[in-house]
Design a protein around this motif. Structure first.
Motif, PDB file in Angstrom:
ATOM      1  N   LYS A  27       3.449  28.979 -24.882  1.00 32.88           N
ATOM      2  CA  LYS A  27       3.968  28.192 -23.764  1.00 32.88           C
ATOM      3  C   LYS A  27       4.589  29.077 -22.682  1.00 32.88           C
ATOM      4  O   LYS A  27       5.215  28.574 -21.744  1.00 32.88           O
ATOM      5  N   ASN A  28       4.407  30.390 -22.811  1.00 36.36           N
ATOM      6  CA  ASN A  28       4.899  31.362 -21.825  1.00 36.36           C
ATOM      7  C   ASN A  28       6.420  31.312 -21.638  1.00 36.36           C
ATOM      8  O   ASN A  28       6.926  31.449 -20.518  1.00 36.36           O
ATOM      9  N   MET A  29       7.151  31.115 -22.729  1.00 39.82           N
ATOM     10  CA  MET A  29       8.612  31.106 -22.641  1.00 39.82           C
ATOM     11  C   MET A  29       9.153  32.525 -22.591  1.00 39.82           C
ATOM     12  O   MET A  29       8.530  33.479 -23.076  1.00 39.82           O
ATOM     13  N   ASP A  30      10.347  32.663 -21.995  1.00 39.24           N
ATOM     14  CA  ASP A  30      11.004  33.962 -21.927  1.00 39.24           C
ATOM     15  C   ASP A  30      11.683  34.253 -23.265  1.00 39.24           C
ATOM     16  O   ASP A  30      11.657  33.415 -24.183  1.00 39.24           O
ATOM     17  N   PRO A  31      12.300  35.451 -23.431  1.00 42.61           N
ATOM     18  CA  PRO A  31      12.910  35.789 -24.724  1.00 42.61           C
ATOM     19  C   PRO A  31      13.948  34.787 -25.213  1.00 42.61           C
ATOM     20  O   PRO A  31      14.052  34.550 -26.422  1.00 42.61           O
ATOM     21  N   VAL A  32      14.711  34.192 -24.290  1.00 44.81           N
ATOM     22  CA  VAL A  32      15.691  33.187 -24.708  1.00 44.81           C
ATOM     23  C   VAL A  32      14.982  31.974 -25.300  1.00 44.81           C
ATOM     24  O   VAL A  32      15.399  31.421 -26.332  1.00 44.81           O
ATOM     25  N   GLY A  33      13.898  31.553 -24.665  1.00 45.95           N
ATOM     26  CA  GLY A  33      13.134  30.422 -25.169  1.00 45.95           C
ATOM     27  C   GLY A  33      12.498  30.731 -26.512  1.00 45.95           C
ATOM     28  O   GLY A  33      12.474  29.880 -27.414  1.00 45.95           O
ATOM     29  N   VAL A  34      11.974  31.949 -26.665  1.00 40.73           N
ATOM     30  CA  VAL A  34      11.354  32.351 -27.924  1.00 40.73           C
ATOM     31  C   VAL A  34      12.385  32.311 -29.055  1.00 40.73           C
ATOM     32  O   VAL A  34      12.119  31.789 -30.144  1.00 40.73           O
ATOM     33  N   PHE A  35      13.584  32.845 -28.792  1.00 39.05           N
ATOM     34  CA  PHE A  35      14.640  32.811 -29.806  1.00 39.05           C
ATOM     35  C   PHE A  35      15.059  31.382 -30.118  1.00 39.05           C
ATOM     36  O   PHE A  35      15.212  31.002 -31.293  1.00 39.05           O
ATOM     37  N   THR A  36      15.235  30.583 -29.084  1.00 36.17           N
ATOM     38  CA  THR A  36      15.706  29.202 -29.278  1.00 36.17           C
ATOM     39  C   THR A  36      14.729  28.395 -30.120  1.00 36.17           C
ATOM     40  O   THR A  36      15.116  27.719 -31.072  1.00 36.17           O
ATOM     41  N   ILE A  37      13.449  28.467 -29.771  1.00 40.58           N
ATOM     42  CA  ILE A  37      12.443  27.712 -30.516  1.00 40.58           C
ATOM     43  C   ILE A  37      12.324  28.235 -31.943  1.00 40.58           C
ATOM     44  O   ILE A  37      12.225  27.462 -32.904  1.00 40.58           O
ATOM     45  N   GLY A  38      12.347  29.555 -32.108  1.00 43.11           N
ATOM     46  CA  GLY A  38      12.289  30.128 -33.446  1.00 43.11           C
ATOM     47  C   GLY A  38      13.480  29.722 -34.296  1.00 43.11           C
ATOM     48  O   GLY A  38      13.337  29.359 -35.463  1.00 43.11           O
ATOM     49  N   PHE A  39      14.674  29.756 -33.693  1.00 39.30           N
ATOM     50  CA  PHE A  39      15.896  29.405 -34.416  1.00 39.30           C
ATOM     51  C   PHE A  39      15.895  27.931 -34.818  1.00 39.30           C
ATOM     52  O   PHE A  39      16.198  27.587 -35.967  1.00 39.30           O
ATOM     53  N   ILE A  40      15.548  27.067 -33.885  1.00 33.37           N
ATOM     54  CA  ILE A  40      15.551  25.626 -34.173  1.00 33.37           C
ATOM     55  C   ILE A  40      14.516  25.280 -35.235  1.00 33.37           C
ATOM     56  O   ILE A  40      14.769  24.459 -36.127  1.00 33.37           O
ATOM     57  N   THR A  41      13.344  25.912 -35.157  1.00 35.99           N
ATOM     58  CA  THR A  41      12.306  25.645 -36.151  1.00 35.99           C
ATOM     59  C   THR A  41      12.759  26.068 -37.537  1.00 35.99           C
ATOM     60  O   THR A  41      12.556  25.352 -38.522  1.00 35.99           O
ATOM     61  N   ALA A  42      13.394  27.246 -37.618  1.00 36.73           N
ATOM     62  CA  ALA A  42      13.800  27.782 -38.916  1.00 36.73           C
ATOM     63  C   ALA A  42      15.027  27.085 -39.485  1.00 36.73           C
ATOM     64  O   ALA A  42      15.135  26.902 -40.701  1.00 36.73           O
ATOM     65  N   MET A  43      15.962  26.695 -38.633  1.00 30.11           N
ATOM     66  CA  MET A  43      17.256  26.206 -39.107  1.00 30.11           C
ATOM     67  C   MET A  43      17.457  24.702 -38.957  1.00 30.11           C
ATOM     68  O   MET A  43      18.405  24.142 -39.507  1.00 30.11           O
TER      69      MET A  43
END
Length: 205
Positions: A27-43
């Protein structure tokens, strides 16, 4: 047993985080978006589980090394050019692993707190599916749990019952955990590979 459970938690968190980051990069997200989506998916699923069970502090607050690991993964995925070219179809395996790990461990925690098999299975499904549902919603996709072309939550539910039965019959917690986890991962991968669905559109041939 603690070591086995912690290893499984780590495996599930890494798998779900990677599935989220693959979608975020697509989805062409920036590093903050990548972290946010990864964190929410995992946690997301584990946090919902802990809140429902009044299990405080929630898991990732007790283990700060886990969000730190997700941050490191997010940096790697943000600046590793090849990650941006990976198709979203690559999330199927890590998503299946995350679904299996969190479904079984969510159900196990509920059992340890004295809940029935049925309630534990529902909490297992919530734990296994909620993070992925948040990922898909935030990335403007219909969550896998709601798609007619997906078998998702039902696999989680069935896998929890496989775990319960193995635990009862075999009286070996580690083996029951392994069988339940493998059941969910294998059935989920087979459902995607062979297009197995609970219901088909009657207008389609």
């Amino acid at each position: 047993m603690f070591d086995i459970v912690y290893l499984l938690e780590m495996t599930g968190i890494v798998a779900f985080a990677i599935s989220g980051m693959l979608v975020a990069r697509a989805k062409n997200m920036d590093p903050v978006g990548v972290f946010t989506i990864g964190f929410i998916t995992a946690m997301g699923g584990g946090t919902l589980r802990d809140l429902i069970l009044d299990n405080h502090p929630v898991y990732w607050i007790q283990h700060q090394e886990l969000p730190m690991l997700i941050l490191v993964l997010a940096i790697v995925f943000s600046y590793w050019q090849r990650a941006g070219r990976l198709p979203t179809s690559k999330i199927v395996l890590p998503d299946a692993i995350g679904l299996g790990v969190f479904s079984i461990l969510g159900a196990q925690l509920a059992l340890d707190l004295g809940h029935s098999w049925f309630i534990a299975s529902l909490l297992g499904v919530m734990t296994g599916t909620f993070g992925g549902a948040l990922r898909d919603t935030l990335c403007n996709e219909v969550p896998s749990i709601f798609r007619k072309d997906q078998i998702y939550a039902s696999i989680s539910f069935a896998g929890c019952w496989v775990y319960f039965l193995c635990q009862w019959l075999l009286e070996n917690e580690a083996l029951a955990l392994t069988i339940g986890l493998l059941f969910i991962v294998i059935v989920r991968m087979a459902a995607v590979r062979f297009d197995i669905r609970l219901q088909r559109d009657p207008t389609q041939g």
